[in-house]
Design a protein around this motif. Structure first.
Motif, PDB file in Angstrom:
ATOM      1  N   ALA A  37     -15.964   9.270 -10.037  1.00  0.00           N
ATOM      2  CA  ALA A  37     -16.037  10.327 -11.046  1.00  0.00           C
ATOM      3  C   ALA A  37     -17.215  11.247 -10.813  1.00  0.00           C
ATOM      4  CB  ALA A  37     -16.098   9.690 -12.439  1.00  0.00           C
ATOM      5  N   ARG A  38     -18.376  10.672 -10.450  1.00  0.00           N
ATOM      6  CA  ARG A  38     -19.567  11.505 -10.221  1.00  0.00           C
ATOM      7  C   ARG A  38     -19.378  12.383  -8.995  1.00  0.00           C
ATOM      8  NH1 ARG A  38     -22.471  14.668  -9.343  1.00  0.00           N
ATOM      9  NH2 ARG A  38     -24.742  14.867  -9.553  1.00  0.00           N
ATOM     10  N   ALA A  39     -18.804  11.830  -7.927  1.00  0.00           N
ATOM     11  CA  ALA A  39     -18.576  12.627  -6.719  1.00  0.00           C
ATOM     12  C   ALA A  39     -17.612  13.773  -6.984  1.00  0.00           C
ATOM     13  CB  ALA A  39     -18.054  11.737  -5.604  1.00  0.00           C
ATOM     14  N   ALA A  40     -16.647  13.537  -7.856  1.00  0.00           N
ATOM     15  CA  ALA A  40     -15.681  14.581  -8.171  1.00  0.00           C
ATOM     16  C   ALA A  40     -16.320  15.764  -8.896  1.00  0.00           C
ATOM     17  CB  ALA A  40     -14.541  14.004  -9.010  1.00  0.00           C
ATOM     18  N   GLN A  41     -17.464  15.531  -9.540  1.00  0.00           N
ATOM     19  CA  GLN A  41     -18.161  16.591 -10.258  1.00  0.00           C
ATOM     20  C   GLN A  41     -19.021  17.469  -9.345  1.00  0.00           C
ATOM     21  OE1 GLN A  41     -20.470  14.581 -13.228  1.00  0.00           O
ATOM     22  NE2 GLN A  41     -18.697  13.683 -14.267  1.00  0.00           N
ATOM     23  N   SER A  42     -19.150  17.067  -8.092  1.00  0.00           N
ATOM     24  CA  SER A  42     -20.047  17.765  -7.174  1.00  0.00           C
ATOM     25  C   SER A  42     -19.627  19.219  -6.995  1.00  0.00           C
ATOM     26  CB  SER A  42     -20.050  17.062  -5.810  1.00  0.00           C
ATOM     27  OG  SER A  42     -20.712  17.843  -4.843  1.00  0.00           O
ATOM     28  N   THR A  43     -20.624  20.080  -6.855  1.00  0.00           N
ATOM     29  CA  THR A  43     -20.364  21.507  -6.646  1.00  0.00           C
ATOM     30  C   THR A  43     -20.743  21.959  -5.234  1.00  0.00           C
ATOM     31  OG1 THR A  43     -22.545  22.070  -7.525  1.00  0.00           O
ATOM     32  CG2 THR A  43     -20.711  21.999  -9.084  1.00  0.00           C
ATOM     33  N   ILE A  44     -21.116  21.017  -4.362  1.00  0.00           N
ATOM     34  CA  ILE A  44     -21.525  21.419  -3.012  1.00  0.00           C
ATOM     35  C   ILE A  44     -20.461  21.086  -1.975  1.00  0.00           C
ATOM     36  CG2 ILE A  44     -23.989  21.223  -3.448  1.00  0.00           C
ATOM     37  CD1 ILE A  44     -23.985  18.489  -2.223  1.00  0.00           C
ATOM     38  N   GLN A  89     -29.125  17.471  -4.374  1.00  0.00           N
ATOM     39  CA  GLN A  89     -29.454  16.191  -3.761  1.00  0.00           C
ATOM     40  C   GLN A  89     -28.734  15.042  -4.458  1.00  0.00           C
ATOM     41  OE1 GLN A  89     -33.734  17.086  -4.168  1.00  0.00           O
ATOM     42  NE2 GLN A  89     -33.956  16.583  -2.001  1.00  0.00           N
ATOM     43  N   GLU A  90     -28.606  15.112  -5.778  1.00  0.00           N
ATOM     44  CA  GLU A  90     -27.869  14.083  -6.515  1.00  0.00           C
ATOM     45  C   GLU A  90     -26.386  14.120  -6.177  1.00  0.00           C
ATOM     46  OE1 GLU A  90     -31.088  14.459 -10.179  1.00  0.00           O
ATOM     47  OE2 GLU A  90     -29.053  15.248 -10.415  1.00  0.00           O
ATOM     48  N   ASP A  91     -25.835  15.317  -6.030  1.00  0.00           N
ATOM     49  CA  ASP A  91     -24.436  15.452  -5.599  1.00  0.00           C
ATOM     50  C   ASP A  91     -24.237  14.818  -4.225  1.00  0.00           C
ATOM     51  OD1 ASP A  91     -23.827  16.798  -7.908  1.00  0.00           O
ATOM     52  OD2 ASP A  91     -23.650  18.781  -6.987  1.00  0.00           O
ATOM     53  N   SER A  92     -25.174  15.090  -3.331  1.00  0.00           N
ATOM     54  CA  SER A  92     -25.072  14.552  -1.969  1.00  0.00           C
ATOM     55  C   SER A  92     -25.069  13.029  -1.979  1.00  0.00           C
ATOM     56  CB  SER A  92     -26.243  15.072  -1.127  1.00  0.00           C
ATOM     57  OG  SER A  92     -26.286  14.433   0.125  1.00  0.00           O
ATOM     58  N   ALA A  93     -25.953  12.413  -2.787  1.00  0.00           N
ATOM     59  CA  ALA A  93     -26.008  10.951  -2.867  1.00  0.00           C
ATOM     60  C   ALA A  93     -24.704  10.391  -3.423  1.00  0.00           C
ATOM     61  CB  ALA A  93     -27.188  10.528  -3.736  1.00  0.00           C
ATOM     62  N   ALA A  94     -24.111  11.057  -4.402  1.00  0.00           N
ATOM     63  CA  ALA A  94     -22.849  10.589  -4.980  1.00  0.00           C
ATOM     64  C   ALA A  94     -21.706  10.687  -3.966  1.00  0.00           C
ATOM     65  CB  ALA A  94     -22.516  11.400  -6.235  1.00  0.00           C
ATOM     66  N   ILE A  95     -21.680  11.764  -3.193  1.00  0.00           N
ATOM     67  CA  ILE A  95     -20.637  11.920  -2.172  1.00  0.00           C
ATOM     68  C   ILE A  95     -20.785  10.851  -1.090  1.00  0.00           C
ATOM     69  CG2 ILE A  95     -19.817  13.441  -0.336  1.00  0.00           C
ATOM     70  CD1 ILE A  95     -20.524  15.805  -2.182  1.00  0.00           C
TER      71      ILE A  95
END
Length: 510
Positions: free
Chosen positions: A503-510, A156-162
């Motif tokens: 930078a945070r979005a680039a760390q996403s794994t989804i 969910q945190e990845d989704s918000a960053a994207i």
């Protein structure tokens, strides 16, 4: 010649339908009268034959029903055309009937169009309180345990960053981007479908289906729900064609992502998800297991995507209208989270004003002003009134949200009302996710998605009025009340914030 035959057939059909309908109404009336000892609750004046049931078929009925509260009280009763509806206008009445008497009020209305013709009663949300409901509910609780929900935090945190990154690149597209984000995160959680999957593969069909679904569960939208005999209308009647399309689309929309998970499991490449967990460790005591998993998953997608999407879009609206509240929330995020990272779900308990702002967003315009209707499974008595079996019971949550308050104006956007123990305001989570045994099992998951999306937006962007300087909120009149399209300005709070988002979005794994 052909026209004459068709005309004769249609006239004969209509006459037969009318005779059957009159017989149906008289039978319902006589049965109700024979059971009734106490009076039914008060309501608008009755008209010959049709009663007052048609009064509910108005634009934005929650406004009229709330007005009725001050004329007739917390219980407002409608009847006619063989149907009966009871509107509950207070939290006390909703608690007394839908929670304390849940055994009598856990069925769903018999929506002819939505259930019999469209097949919505195959979903957990809309099926009656029966063995099918109990089986799907058990599946949902198993896969949405507190431990399982925590396992979705990073996703969910990845989704918000994207979503924040996409806003940096196309802020004018905030509405379709949020629609896409809310759909994709639920697809990822429910089925493990990667967020970079093209949206037309799964989402487009579901979105088209949702447009019919939100109308189908609004009491009074389709005449066939008030005149059930019309369900026997020929296939060329427009609502029959619409229902046939919806039935077929429902089957396809539910089956495609479910089959995706099964293929991934066979290949040994299925990522963690709601369906993956259930299919990997099936429950032996549930019959017809795969079919029930498929429909429970479909229910989760439908409920979760819409609640997150509409709430966040309303957030954009109120932030543009009330920049002073936005600045207070941003200051709290900066103070607690800092300015060198984005918020996480773990920060939620430390952000009281942000939580109050989210609650006020839900209260300021409830996304489901009339909740989801229940149905009485037997005759009942309440507050000296008789409630017949099969009465559709509607929780008018709008009346709760706009309950007069001696200190806080109901129409104003004031998160502070939720931080004032001297004048307590009803927490919207008490009515947003249902009542009694029909509370949404994915409510915690949905609340986390809403929180992390809004907290990320507060940390990252300034939202303000469009260049015209004008913004007039308008909302649809469906079961889910959507904001009509509007414009606003969305800019990153600083160049540093923009870099942190990327930078945070680039760390996403989804």
């Amino acid at each position: 010649m052909l026209d004459n035959i068709l005309g004769y057939n249609r006239t004969t059909w209509a006459t037969g339908i009318l005779i059957l309908f009159v017989s149906y109404v008289l039978l319902r009336y006589l049965r109700a009268a024979s059971r009734r000892i106490l009076p039914c609750p008060p309501g608008p004046p009755m008209r010959p034959f049709i009663g007052n049931i048609m009064d509910i078929r108005v634009d934005k009925p929650w406004l009229k029903l709330t007005d009725y509260k001050y004329k007739y009280g917390d219980l407002v009763y409608f009847q006619g055309l063989g149907q009966s509806m009871l509107v509950l206008n207070s939290l006390q009445a909703m608690t007394d009937l839908l929670e304390k008497r849940a055994s009598k009020y856990s069925d769903r209305p018999i929506f002819i169009f939505g259930n019999e013709l469209m097949g919505l009663n195959r979903y957990l949300t809309f099926c009656d309180y029966n063995d099918e409901w109990r089986a799907q509910r058990k599946l949902a609780h198993t896969a949405l345990s507190p431990t399982a929900v925590k396992g979705y935090h990073v996703m969910q945190e990845d989704s918000a960053a994207i979503f924040a990154r996409d806003l940096l690149r196309a802020p004018e597209n905030f509405n379709p981007l949020m629609r896409l984000t809310s759909s994709k995160i639920i697809l990822a959680i429910t089925y493990g479908i990667p967020m970079d999957t093209p949206e037309d593969k799964y989402i487009t069909q579901i979105e088209e289906l949702a447009k019919v679904g939100v109308k189908a569960v609004m009491p009074g939208t389709y005449l066939v729900d008030l005149l059930p005999i019309l369900k026997y209308a020929p296939s060329w009647v427009p609502f029959q064609r619409e229902a046939k399309w919806a039935w077929d689309m429902t089957e396809l929309a539910i089956a495609r992502p479910f089959e995706y998970v099964k293929r991934e499991l066979e290949a040994g490449t299925a990522p963690p998800s709601f369906v993956q967990q259930l299919l990997t460790d099936p429950l032996d005591d549930i019959a017809d297991f795969e079919r029930r998993v498929k429909w429970a998953a479909g229910s989760m997608y439908g409920a979760g995507a819409e609640s997150t999407y509409v709430t966040v879009i309303i957030f954009f609206l109120v932030m543009a209208l009330y920049p002073d509240k936005q600045r207070i929330a941003q200051a709290e995020v900066d103070r607690i989270v800092g300015t060198d990272r984005l918020p996480t779900i773990e920060d939620r308990s430390c952000l009281p004003y942000v939580n109050a702002l989210i609650k006020e967003t839900m209260r300021w315009h409830p996304i489901m002003p009339l909740g989801v209707a229940h149905r009485s499974s037997e005759d009942d008595e309440y507050e000296g009134y008789f409630i017949p079996k099969s009465t559709v019971v509607i929780p008018n949550v709008w009346s709760i949200a706009f309950e007069p308050n001696e200190k806080y104006e109901p129409q104003a956007f004031l998160p502070e009302r939720f931080l004032d123990p001297s004048h307590p305001t009803v927490d919207p989570s008490m009515w947003m996710f249902g009542f009694g045994r029909r509370i949404c099992p994915g409510s915690v998951l949905a609340e986390n998605s809403i929180f992390i999306t809004i907290a990320t937006l507060l940390a990252s962007f300034d939202i303000s009025l469009p260049d015209t300087g004008e913004l007039k909120p308008q909302f649809s009149s469906f079961q889910i009340s959507y904001p009509e399209p509007f414009d606003c300005r969305i800019v990153p709070r600083s160049g540093l914030k923009a870099s942190i988002i990327e930078a945070r979005a680039a760390q996403s794994t989804i």
